[in-house]
Design a protein around this motif. Structure first.
Motif, mmCIF file in Angstrom:
data_model
loop_
_atom_site.group_PDB
_atom_site.id
_atom_site.type_symbol
_atom_site.label_atom_id
_atom_site.label_comp_id
_atom_site.label_asym_id
_atom_site.label_seq_id
_atom_site.Cartn_x
_atom_site.Cartn_y
_atom_site.Cartn_z
ATOM 1 N N ILE A 171 0.911 -1.326 0.013
ATOM 2 C CA ILE A 171 0.235 -0.055 -0.116
ATOM 3 C C ILE A 171 0.665 1.270 -0.086
ATOM 4 C CG2 ILE A 171 -1.649 1.496 1.437
ATOM 5 C CD1 ILE A 171 -2.975 -1.437 2.075
ATOM 6 N N ARG A 172 1.899 1.411 0.848
ATOM 7 C CA ARG A 172 2.752 2.381 0.789
ATOM 8 C C ARG A 172 3.460 2.734 -0.649
ATOM 9 N NH1 ARG A 172 3.853 0.518 6.185
ATOM 10 N NH2 ARG A 172 5.526 -0.720 5.514
ATOM 11 N N ARG A 173 3.724 1.519 -1.131
ATOM 12 C CA ARG A 173 4.304 1.718 -2.504
ATOM 13 C C ARG A 173 3.698 2.211 -3.427
ATOM 14 N NH1 ARG A 173 4.342 -0.397 -7.170
ATOM 15 N NH2 ARG A 173 2.678 -1.946 -6.698
ATOM 16 N N ILE A 174 2.086 1.739 -3.611
ATOM 17 C CA ILE A 174 1.153 2.216 -4.305
ATOM 18 C C ILE A 174 1.020 3.705 -4.190
ATOM 19 C CG2 ILE A 174 -1.448 2.123 -4.784
ATOM 20 C CD1 ILE A 174 -0.966 -0.777 -4.416
ATOM 21 N N VAL A 175 0.850 4.117 -2.839
ATOM 22 C CA VAL A 175 0.733 5.584 -2.623
ATOM 23 C C VAL A 175 1.686 6.476 -3.026
ATOM 24 C CG1 VAL A 175 0.523 7.428 -0.845
ATOM 25 C CG2 VAL A 175 -0.559 5.020 -0.323
ATOM 26 N N ASN A 176 3.193 6.116 -2.959
ATOM 27 C CA ASN A 176 4.210 6.874 -3.439
ATOM 28 C C ASN A 176 4.368 6.794 -4.901
ATOM 29 O OD1 ASN A 176 5.083 7.391 -0.718
ATOM 30 N ND2 ASN A 176 6.390 5.168 -0.666
ATOM 31 N N ASP A 177 3.876 5.713 -5.469
ATOM 32 C CA ASP A 177 3.984 5.541 -7.081
ATOM 33 C C ASP A 177 2.985 6.512 -7.653
ATOM 34 O OD1 ASP A 177 6.116 3.745 -6.969
ATOM 35 O OD2 ASP A 177 4.827 1.961 -7.475
ATOM 36 N N PHE A 178 1.708 6.483 -7.037
ATOM 37 C CA PHE A 178 0.619 7.134 -7.607
ATOM 38 C C PHE A 178 0.839 8.909 -7.473
ATOM 39 C CE2 PHE A 178 -3.706 9.069 -7.471
ATOM 40 C CZ PHE A 178 -4.212 8.653 -8.560
ATOM 41 N N LEU A 179 1.456 9.119 -6.224
ATOM 42 C CA LEU A 179 1.748 10.589 -5.954
ATOM 43 C C LEU A 179 2.732 11.265 -6.866
ATOM 44 C CD1 LEU A 179 1.903 10.783 -2.183
ATOM 45 C CD2 LEU A 179 0.254 11.836 -3.731
ATOM 46 N N LYS A 180 3.644 10.239 -7.518
ATOM 47 C CA LYS A 180 4.712 10.582 -8.333
ATOM 48 C C LYS A 180 4.095 10.637 -9.585
ATOM 49 C CE LYS A 180 8.500 8.744 -5.699
ATOM 50 N NZ LYS A 180 9.724 7.691 -5.649
#
Length: 225
Positions: A171-180
């Motif tokens: 989930i943390r990875r998805i959040v970071n990827d999506f914000l970028k």
């Protein structure tokens, strides 16, 4: 000897970023993406495409890439304004507390209704209330809808299984990827977006998979031009 090249009409040449998320606001059917010889990619309501001769719905034939660009820019602006920790919590709640059982029951009910309709037209055919041609047309239409619902059911079951897993790191990875939003892909977008409804007047309704942002509407007179 003449060699006939066969093509699978259902085979997709391109996997679009918003594939499976586009729906017609007016009739609620899916909207597909098609191309012209000049490379122009446009959307078309599947209900209209199949039933254009009898005037069901309208084409919604707007520029696909203009829509995709607009959606990505909108989401980028939206998430830059929201704390990433709150986004993470919202995503986790979506994946773990989504009411899958209720949705599965609804699909089961839809499949049962479609099967009941097949039984009905079968009796009507036996009693000579409808012609064989009408029966065949209705039967094919209903069986296609049943197959689509069964695919939706299987996909939802898979999502339900995934929701029980402890995937905090993912989930943390998805959040970071999506914000970028450097390399968006359909899988990432589907975690964020539930569906996108396209109006005939070019209004866009984005329904997100976050409770606090459940229904966000994008409206612009020229957003699809």
């Amino acid at each position: 000897m003449v060699i006939v090249q066969k093509y699978n009409r259902n085979e997709k040449k391109h996997k679009f970023l918003l594939d499976g998320l586009l729906f017609c606001y007016e009739c609620k059917h899916k909207i597909g993406v098609r191309s012209k010889k000049n490379g122009y990619m446009f959307m078309v309501c599947n209900n209209y495409r199949r039933n254009s001769k009898i005037g069901l719905c309208t084409s919604h034939g707007f520029n696909y890439y203009a829509l995709e660009k607009r959606i990505l820019q909108y989401i980028r602006n939206l998430f830059l304004e929201i704390d990433s920790k709150k986004i993470e919590i919202n995503i986790k709640n979506t994946l773990t507390k989504y009411d899958y059982e209720k949705m599965l029951e609804k699909i089961e009910s839809n499949i049962k209704l479609l099967n009941d309709n097949i039984d009905t037209i079968h009796l009507e055919k036996i009693n000579n209330q409808i012609s064989k041609e009408m029966y065949d047309r209705l039967f094919n239409k209903l069986t296609r809808e049943i197959k689509q619902k069964e695919e939706e059911y299987e996909e939802l079951q898979n999502k339900k299984k995934e929701s029980t897993q402890d995937n905090s790191k993912e989930i943390r990875r998805i959040v970071n990827d999506f914000l970028k939003l450097e390399n968006p892909n359909p899988e990432l977008i589907k975690i964020i977006i539930n569906r996108i409804e396209i109006h005939q007047d070019k209004q866009i309704d984005i329904i997100l998979n976050f409770k606090r942002l459940n229904e966000i509407s994008l409206k612009s007179n020229n957003c699809l031009n």
